[in-house]
Design a protein around this motif. Structure first.
Motif, PDB file in Angstrom:
ATOM      1  N   LEU A 110      34.187  31.259  30.818  1.00 18.76           N
ATOM      2  CA  LEU A 110      34.924  31.725  29.642  1.00 18.76           C
ATOM      3  C   LEU A 110      36.308  32.239  30.012  1.00 18.76           C
ATOM      4  O   LEU A 110      37.258  32.104  29.233  1.00 18.76           O
ATOM      5  N   LEU A 111      36.422  32.807  31.209  1.00 16.77           N
ATOM      6  CA  LEU A 111      37.703  33.361  31.653  1.00 16.77           C
ATOM      7  C   LEU A 111      38.553  32.365  32.436  1.00 16.77           C
ATOM      8  O   LEU A 111      39.667  32.687  32.832  1.00 16.77           O
ATOM      9  N   ARG A 112      38.026  31.181  32.640  1.00 18.32           N
ATOM     10  CA  ARG A 112      38.705  30.198  33.501  1.00 18.32           C
ATOM     11  C   ARG A 112      40.122  29.860  33.030  1.00 18.32           C
ATOM     12  O   ARG A 112      41.014  29.648  33.843  1.00 18.32           O
ATOM     13  N   SER A 113      40.327  29.834  31.740  1.00 15.97           N
ATOM     14  CA  SER A 113      41.652  29.475  31.228  1.00 15.97           C
ATOM     15  C   SER A 113      42.659  30.625  31.336  1.00 15.97           C
ATOM     16  O   SER A 113      43.839  30.433  31.091  1.00 15.97           O
ATOM     17  N   HIS A 114      42.207  31.787  31.709  1.00 18.92           N
ATOM     18  CA  HIS A 114      43.087  32.943  31.853  1.00 18.92           C
ATOM     19  C   HIS A 114      43.394  33.161  33.328  1.00 18.92           C
ATOM     20  O   HIS A 114      42.530  33.581  34.099  1.00 18.92           O
ATOM     21  N   GLY A 115      44.623  32.886  33.736  1.00 20.14           N
ATOM     22  CA  GLY A 115      45.017  33.033  35.140  1.00 20.14           C
ATOM     23  C   GLY A 115      44.844  34.443  35.665  1.00 20.14           C
ATOM     24  O   GLY A 115      44.598  34.651  36.846  1.00 20.14           O
ATOM     25  N   GLY A 116      44.932  35.420  34.806  1.00 21.60           N
ATOM     26  CA  GLY A 116      44.773  36.805  35.226  1.00 21.60           C
ATOM     27  C   GLY A 116      43.378  37.097  35.762  1.00 21.60           C
ATOM     28  O   GLY A 116      43.211  37.922  36.653  1.00 21.60           O
ATOM     29  N   ALA A 117      42.368  36.419  35.231  1.00 29.11           N
ATOM     30  CA  ALA A 117      40.993  36.646  35.695  1.00 29.11           C
ATOM     31  C   ALA A 117      40.839  36.206  37.143  1.00 29.11           C
ATOM     32  O   ALA A 117      40.227  36.907  37.950  1.00 29.11           O
ATOM     33  N   ALA A 118      41.402  35.055  37.479  1.00 35.16           N
ATOM     34  CA  ALA A 118      41.313  34.573  38.862  1.00 35.16           C
ATOM     35  C   ALA A 118      42.036  35.531  39.810  1.00 35.16           C
ATOM     36  O   ALA A 118      41.525  35.824  40.896  1.00 35.16           O
ATOM     37  N   ARG A 119      43.184  36.028  39.382  1.00 31.83           N
ATOM     38  CA  ARG A 119      43.917  36.981  40.231  1.00 31.83           C
ATOM     39  C   ARG A 119      43.138  38.275  40.397  1.00 31.83           C
ATOM     40  O   ARG A 119      43.082  38.843  41.488  1.00 31.83           O
ATOM     41  N   TRP A 120      42.505  38.753  39.316  1.00 31.74           N
ATOM     42  CA  TRP A 120      41.703  39.971  39.377  1.00 31.74           C
ATOM     43  C   TRP A 120      40.535  39.784  40.353  1.00 31.74           C
ATOM     44  O   TRP A 120      40.270  40.644  41.181  1.00 31.74           O
ATOM     45  N   GLU A 122      40.333  37.654  42.784  1.00 31.22           N
ATOM     46  CA  GLU A 122      40.853  37.500  44.146  1.00 31.22           C
ATOM     47  C   GLU A 122      41.156  38.864  44.771  1.00 31.22           C
ATOM     48  O   GLU A 122      40.913  39.075  45.956  1.00 31.22           O
ATOM     49  N   ARG A 123      41.649  39.805  43.965  1.00 29.12           N
ATOM     50  CA  ARG A 123      41.884  41.160  44.468  1.00 29.12           C
ATOM     51  C   ARG A 123      40.568  41.884  44.752  1.00 29.12           C
ATOM     52  O   ARG A 123      40.457  42.630  45.708  1.00 29.12           O
ATOM     53  N   ARG A 124      39.562  41.693  43.887  1.00 34.30           N
ATOM     54  CA  ARG A 124      38.272  42.369  44.027  1.00 34.30           C
ATOM     55  C   ARG A 124      37.450  41.815  45.187  1.00 34.30           C
ATOM     56  O   ARG A 124      36.700  42.543  45.818  1.00 34.30           O
ATOM     57  N   ALA A 125      37.541  40.502  45.399  1.00 35.19           N
ATOM     58  CA  ALA A 125      36.749  39.850  46.454  1.00 35.19           C
ATOM     59  C   ALA A 125      37.643  38.856  47.184  1.00 35.19           C
ATOM     60  O   ALA A 125      37.571  37.646  46.957  1.00 35.19           O
ATOM     61  N   PHE A 150      25.984  39.736  43.698  1.00 34.04           N
ATOM     62  CA  PHE A 150      25.820  38.322  43.354  1.00 34.04           C
ATOM     63  C   PHE A 150      26.826  37.876  42.296  1.00 34.04           C
ATOM     64  O   PHE A 150      27.295  36.740  42.308  1.00 34.04           O
ATOM     65  N   ALA A 151      27.163  38.772  41.384  1.00 31.83           N
ATOM     66  CA  ALA A 151      28.078  38.421  40.302  1.00 31.83           C
ATOM     67  C   ALA A 151      29.441  37.980  40.822  1.00 31.83           C
ATOM     68  O   ALA A 151      30.094  37.140  40.205  1.00 31.83           O
ATOM     69  N   VAL A 152      29.872  38.516  41.943  1.00 31.75           N
ATOM     70  CA  VAL A 152      31.157  38.102  42.509  1.00 31.75           C
ATOM     71  C   VAL A 152      31.137  36.594  42.765  1.00 31.75           C
ATOM     72  O   VAL A 152      32.095  35.888  42.459  1.00 31.75           O
ATOM     73  N   ALA A 153      30.031  36.096  43.286  1.00 29.73           N
ATOM     74  CA  ALA A 153      29.910  34.655  43.560  1.00 29.73           C
ATOM     75  C   ALA A 153      29.739  33.855  42.278  1.00 29.73           C
ATOM     76  O   ALA A 153      30.350  32.794  42.123  1.00 29.73           O
ATOM     77  N   THR A 154      28.924  34.335  41.344  1.00 24.78           N
ATOM     78  CA  THR A 154      28.666  33.526  40.145  1.00 24.78           C
ATOM     79  C   THR A 154      29.875  33.489  39.213  1.00 24.78           C
ATOM     80  O   THR A 154      30.184  32.438  38.658  1.00 24.78           O
ATOM     81  N   TRP A 155      30.543  34.621  39.037  1.00 23.38           N
ATOM     82  CA  TRP A 155      31.756  34.609  38.218  1.00 23.38           C
ATOM     83  C   TRP A 155      32.823  33.735  38.884  1.00 23.38           C
ATOM     84  O   TRP A 155      33.509  32.967  38.217  1.00 23.38           O
ATOM     85  N   SER A 156      32.936  33.843  40.199  1.00 20.07           N
ATOM     86  CA  SER A 156      33.894  33.003  40.929  1.00 20.07           C
ATOM     87  C   SER A 156      33.534  31.536  40.816  1.00 20.07           C
ATOM     88  O   SER A 156      34.415  30.677  40.717  1.00 20.07           O
ATOM     89  N   ALA A 157      32.241  31.223  40.819  1.00 19.21           N
ATOM     90  CA  ALA A 157      31.798  29.830  40.654  1.00 19.21           C
ATOM     91  C   ALA A 157      32.214  29.299  39.286  1.00 19.21           C
ATOM     92  O   ALA A 157      32.639  28.154  39.159  1.00 19.21           O
ATOM     93  N   GLY A 158      32.094  30.137  38.266  1.00 18.83           N
ATOM     94  CA  GLY A 158      32.551  29.731  36.934  1.00 18.83           C
ATOM     95  C   GLY A 158      34.051  29.536  36.888  1.00 18.83           C
ATOM     96  O   GLY A 158      34.556  28.584  36.279  1.00 18.83           O
ATOM     97  N   LEU A 159      34.784  30.414  37.564  1.00 19.07           N
ATOM     98  CA  LEU A 159      36.242  30.309  37.600  1.00 19.07           C
ATOM     99  C   LEU A 159      36.708  29.079  38.371  1.00 19.07           C
ATOM    100  O   LEU A 159      37.740  28.495  38.044  1.00 19.07           O
ATOM    101  N   THR A 160      35.962  28.680  39.408  1.00 19.03           N
ATOM    102  CA  THR A 160      36.384  27.550  40.244  1.00 19.03           C
ATOM    103  C   THR A 160      35.800  26.220  39.794  1.00 19.03           C
ATOM    104  O   THR A 160      36.154  25.186  40.334  1.00 19.03           O
TER     105      THR A 160
END
Length: 193
Positions: A110-120, A122-125, A150-160
């Motif tokens: 859901l956040l994939r289209s928002h570049g800010g989520a990926a940057r956030w 990347e800072r967190r993990a 685990f959420a760090v990996a799953t949210w990142s998987a959705g983003l990537t």
């Protein structure tokens, strides 16, 4: 195409986090069993009486799907302290942890289209997005076994953009992780008795 290889820095970091996490789980459970047995047992009784197994399920689901750095081991400790049957606790908490994989993934999508989520993220993990871009679902499976949220990996998987069916398969690796950590917590709690 060549096989992806983790950078030595990422591999060393994952190894140290894993070893440190395993030792910490046993020590914290043992220390809690010695110093905080009565308050934890009282809290566990209140929690389980109030919310039952559904509370344990949703507690693990929330912690494992939250984009904030949470882990479900304290929920496991509540179940152990309340003397919930080991296999029941293993089944409920494993199911919740596996379910958290798709929930976190969908949050990332859901956040994939928002570049800010990926940057956030990347800072967190640092390095997780790059790691999952390179390793995909295998990276999620590896993360599912490690003592990291685990959420760090799953949210990142959705983003990537890791494929959803592969994410589901990788989430199944939460079962042996949950069983192993439940065993460590059970033994640590017993050691502190």
């Amino acid at each position: 195409m060549s096989e992806p290889h983790p950078t030595p820095k990422v591999a060393a970091s994952l190894l140290w986090k894993t070893l440190g996490g395993l030792v910490a789980i046993v020590l914290v459970a043992a220390l809690a069993g010695v110093v905080l047995r009565e308050p934890i047992s009282s809290l566990a009784a209140l929690f389980v009486d109030q919310f039952g197994l559904a509370g344990l399920f949703f507690g693990v689901l929330f912690t494992d799907a939250s984009p904030f750095p949470l882990t479900h081991e304290p929920i496991l400790l509540l179940g152990v302290a309340m003397d919930v049957d080991w296999w029941t606790l293993a089944l409920v908490c494993s199911a919740a942890s596996v379910t958290a994989g798709p929930v976190g993934y969908l949050g990332g999508r859901l956040l994939r289209s928002h570049g800010g989520a990926a940057r956030w993220f990347e800072r967190r993990a640092p390095g997780m997005l790059e790691f999952l871009r390179e390793w995909g679902a295998i990276g999620v499976a590896i993360a599912a076994l490690l003592p990291i949220p685990f959420a760090v990996a799953t949210w990142s998987a959705g983003l990537t953009g890791v494929s959803f069916p592969k994410l589901l398969g990788a989430s199944l690796f939460r079962i042996p992780k949950t069983l192993f950590y439940l065993t460590l917590i059970t033994e640590g709690w017993a050691l502190g008795a």
